[in-house]
Enzyme design. Structure first.
Site, mmCIF file in Angstrom:
data_model
loop_
_atom_site.group_PDB
_atom_site.id
_atom_site.type_symbol
_atom_site.label_atom_id
_atom_site.label_comp_id
_atom_site.label_asym_id
_atom_site.label_seq_id
_atom_site.Cartn_x
_atom_site.Cartn_y
_atom_site.Cartn_z
ATOM 1 N N ASP A 165 -5.729 -23.601 -9.135
ATOM 2 C CA ASP A 165 -7.011 -23.067 -9.574
ATOM 3 C C ASP A 165 -8.131 -23.635 -8.711
ATOM 4 O OD1 ASP A 165 -8.570 -21.438 -11.166
ATOM 5 O OD2 ASP A 165 -9.010 -23.032 -12.602
ATOM 6 N N TYR A 225 -12.436 -23.374 -7.417
ATOM 7 C CA TYR A 225 -13.747 -23.579 -8.047
ATOM 8 C C TYR A 225 -14.792 -22.880 -7.185
ATOM 9 C CZ TYR A 225 -16.856 -26.652 -10.890
ATOM 10 O OH TYR A 225 -17.762 -27.165 -11.790
ATOM 11 N N HIS A 228 -21.362 -20.911 -11.210
ATOM 12 C CA HIS A 228 -20.711 -21.689 -12.276
ATOM 13 C C HIS A 228 -20.711 -23.172 -11.921
ATOM 14 C CE1 HIS A 228 -17.740 -22.964 -15.255
ATOM 15 N NE2 HIS A 228 -17.055 -23.531 -14.271
ATOM 16 N N ARG A 287 -24.864 -33.613 -14.367
ATOM 17 C CA ARG A 287 -25.414 -34.596 -13.433
ATOM 18 C C ARG A 287 -26.874 -34.340 -13.058
ATOM 19 N NH1 ARG A 287 -20.219 -33.514 -11.750
ATOM 20 N NH2 ARG A 287 -20.977 -31.811 -10.450
ATOM 21 N N GLU A 337 -12.528 -19.102 -19.181
ATOM 22 C CA GLU A 337 -13.054 -19.063 -17.822
ATOM 23 C C GLU A 337 -12.688 -17.717 -17.226
ATOM 24 O OE1 GLU A 337 -11.942 -22.590 -15.560
ATOM 25 O OE2 GLU A 337 -13.624 -23.686 -16.470
ATOM 26 N N GLU A 397 -11.988 -15.413 -14.448
ATOM 27 C CA GLU A 397 -11.573 -15.617 -13.056
ATOM 28 C C GLU A 397 -10.803 -14.412 -12.527
ATOM 29 O OE1 GLU A 397 -9.824 -19.372 -12.035
ATOM 30 O OE2 GLU A 397 -10.775 -20.439 -13.705
ATOM 31 N N ASP A 447 -8.676 -18.690 -17.633
ATOM 32 C CA ASP A 447 -8.255 -20.088 -17.564
ATOM 33 C C ASP A 447 -8.827 -20.806 -18.797
ATOM 34 O OD1 ASP A 447 -7.419 -22.577 -16.699
ATOM 35 O OD2 ASP A 447 -9.133 -22.869 -15.373
ATOM 36 N N ARG A 491 -12.977 -28.015 -23.549
ATOM 37 C CA ARG A 491 -14.004 -28.816 -22.870
ATOM 38 C C ARG A 491 -14.045 -30.260 -23.338
ATOM 39 N NH1 ARG A 491 -14.364 -25.758 -18.558
ATOM 40 N NH2 ARG A 491 -15.100 -23.655 -19.016
ATOM 41 N N GLN A 516 -11.139 -32.018 -21.715
ATOM 42 C CA GLN A 516 -11.438 -32.079 -20.275
ATOM 43 C C GLN A 516 -12.452 -33.183 -19.945
ATOM 44 O OE1 GLN A 516 -12.911 -28.308 -18.801
ATOM 45 N NE2 GLN A 516 -13.223 -29.054 -16.722
ATOM 46 N N TYR A 534 -10.969 -36.038 -17.311
ATOM 47 C CA TYR A 534 -10.966 -35.477 -15.956
ATOM 48 C C TYR A 534 -11.306 -36.465 -14.837
ATOM 49 C CZ TYR A 534 -16.001 -34.778 -14.917
ATOM 50 O OH TYR A 534 -17.317 -34.944 -14.618
ATOM 51 N N LYS A 567 -6.610 -28.007 -19.631
ATOM 52 C CA LYS A 567 -6.382 -26.721 -18.959
ATOM 53 C C LYS A 567 -4.939 -26.241 -19.031
ATOM 54 C CE LYS A 567 -10.395 -26.483 -16.525
ATOM 55 N NZ LYS A 567 -11.285 -25.324 -16.414
ATOM 56 N N THR A 586 -2.788 -20.136 -19.728
ATOM 57 C CA THR A 586 -3.603 -19.315 -18.823
ATOM 58 C C THR A 586 -3.123 -17.882 -19.018
ATOM 59 O OG1 THR A 586 -3.701 -21.132 -17.230
ATOM 60 C CG2 THR A 586 -4.292 -18.944 -16.414
ATOM 61 N N THR A 603 -14.205 -20.068 -12.140
ATOM 62 C CA THR A 603 -15.026 -19.264 -13.042
ATOM 63 C C THR A 603 -16.089 -18.483 -12.272
ATOM 64 O OG1 THR A 603 -14.735 -21.001 -14.652
ATOM 65 C CG2 THR A 603 -16.433 -19.360 -15.136
ATOM 66 N N GLU A 660 -21.413 -22.440 -20.343
ATOM 67 C CA GLU A 660 -22.712 -22.056 -19.770
ATOM 68 C C GLU A 660 -23.525 -21.216 -20.750
ATOM 69 O OE1 GLU A 660 -21.886 -20.701 -15.397
ATOM 70 O OE2 GLU A 660 -20.020 -20.883 -16.510
HETATM 71 MN MN MN Z 1 -10.648 -22.542 -13.907
#
Ligand code: MN
Length: 429
Positions: free
Chosen positions: A136, A138, A143, A152, A212, A214, A246, A250, A253, A257, A266, A270, A363, A377
């Protein structure tokens, strides 16, 4: 674009311009085999090849593989390569065209039409490929940026590597399911009070189950260990595309992560759409992706500018009461990296990609919040309630919710090349 002698609704994803391949069984043949979607029908390729001869579908030289439409996955067909896929797709388009060059074979053969054309609701669909590995990426810039801001702040939203390479992680092929398969809410380690010291996780069902949106890409040609795929050759390694959800927990994760990336958040499920839209069918819809201001390394430089797809994407959420809301609409072109770039990067150090492997785009979100491809989001990290038809609201998914992705391209004459649905209903942990 030629018209079909079949009555095809203009709003169908499966126009004559499409011809996507999938794995089916029918009321008359419960052994899994190959079919293609056309309008509201499925054309049974195993039965068709049996009746008219596989050599009427396959190009000269591929005749030694007549059983290719009788197999339980599309891997054998994928293995034949893009020139054979092109030939078979064009042959089927001809057979289904109003002005077919062989009217006696199918158009004017009522007995055969009865045997090989099934209304879609009478056919069961299965996972189209035997998937060896799943990676997968990114590549959805908007996203990555929006989620980066959330965690951040805007100054450090994107990591310094983001515009230099397509970021990805190795996922699990074992939990990929076909559209319609229920999705069980995962249990995992969750930090219920992130501010408490020392940190103390709890094992519990995820409270932040997300989607997600995708695009998935299937590999048709393997490269050997130690032999990278060059960017100019990468397109030849693509079999076709599916929609991919996906599903992501959260809360699991967030805790797990750092530093090696997503794991249990994750790897529980899927979902992919059942019809593989061949690379050639999507070729007319190539367009420019998101501009990358960073000078690229040579191995990532593409010759052409149109490298991603103009696919209209939509997500519906249906509550247990049966109220459906379209929660987002966006477009497949919102990627900063193309699949050929992902393939070139994946194999740079000599990693073999094998026939049947699946790559996820990451995503896909648009530039504005309403075009987001995840609830993370849309709900601003769970702070904003997404209002649904019928009066309910959501931040993340509840048990009994059904999520359905749709995606389609519209051609110059209005013909649609789409994926059908990629759907799943959430079951309690
Ligand atoms: Mn994904």
């Amino acid at each position: 674009m030629a018209r079909s002698w079949l009555d095809i609704d203009p709003s169908s994803d499966f126009s004559l311009a499409n011809i996507p391949f999938g794995i089916i069984d029918t009321p008359e043949d419960v052994t899994r085999h190959v079919g293609v979607a056309i309008g509201s029908y499925v054309l049974d390729l195993k039965e068709l090849a049996h009746r008219i001869g596989a050599n009427n579908l396959l190009p000269f030289g591929a005749h030694s593989t007549p059983g290719v439409f009788e197999t339980r996955t599309l891997n054998a067909f994928a293995k034949l390569g893009r020139s054979v896929h092109r030939h078979v797709r064009e042959r089927i388009q001809d057979l289904l065209s109003e002005n077919t060059s062989c009217p006696h074979l199918l158009r004017d053969n009522a007995e055969l039409r009865e045997k090989v054309l099934w209304p879609q609701h009478r056919v069961r669909m299965f996972l189209p490929m035997d998937i060896g590995d799943y990676t997968d990426f990114y590549a959805g810039y908007h996203h990555a940026y929006a989620v980066g801001v959330m965690f951040r702040g805007p100054a450090n939203a994107l990591q310094p590597n983001y515009t230099h390479l397509p970021v990805g992680y190795h996922g699990r092929a074992s939990s990929i399911v076909v559209s319609g398969t229920p999705v069980r809410r995962p249990v995992g380690q969750i930090l219920l009070d992130p501010k408490a010291e020392p940190k103390q996780p709890t094992v519990a069902p995820s409270r932040k189950l997300d989607i997600e949106l995708e695009l998935g890409c299937f590999i048709t040609k393997s490269n050997d260990l130690g032999h990278p795929v060059s960017i100019d050759e990468a397109e030849k390694h693509v079999f076709g595309y599916v929609l991919l959800n996906d599903w992501s927990a959260r809360d699991i994760q967030t805790w797990e992560y750092v530093p090696l990336g997503p794991f249990n958040g994750k790897n529980f499920t899927t979902t992919i759409s059942p019809w593989v839209v061949l690379a050639d069918a999507l070729e007319p819809f190539k367009t420019k992706g998101i501009e990358n201001p960073t000078p690229l390394q040579d191995y990532l430089k593409e010759k052409r500018e149109e490298t991603v797809f103009d696919i209209q994407l939509e997500v519906d959420l249906t509550t247990p009461d049966g109220n459906t809301t379209t929660i987002t609409k966006t477009n497949g072109k919102n990627l900063m990296w193309s699949f050929p770039q992902m393939i070139a990067h994946h194999t740079l150090g000599g990693c073999p990609l094998r026939k049947g492997d699946l790559l996820g785009s990451g995503t896909i979100s648009g530039p504005v919040p309403e075009e987001s491809g995840s609830l993370l989001e849309l709900s601003e990290g769970g702070k904003r309630v997404i209002q649904l038809n019928g009066g309910e609201g959501r931040t993340f998914l509840k048990d009994g919710d059904t999520v359905t992705f749709r995606g389609f391209c519209v051609g110059k004459e209005g013909e649609r090349v789409g994926f059908g649905e990629c759907t799943g209903r959430v079951e309690g942990a």
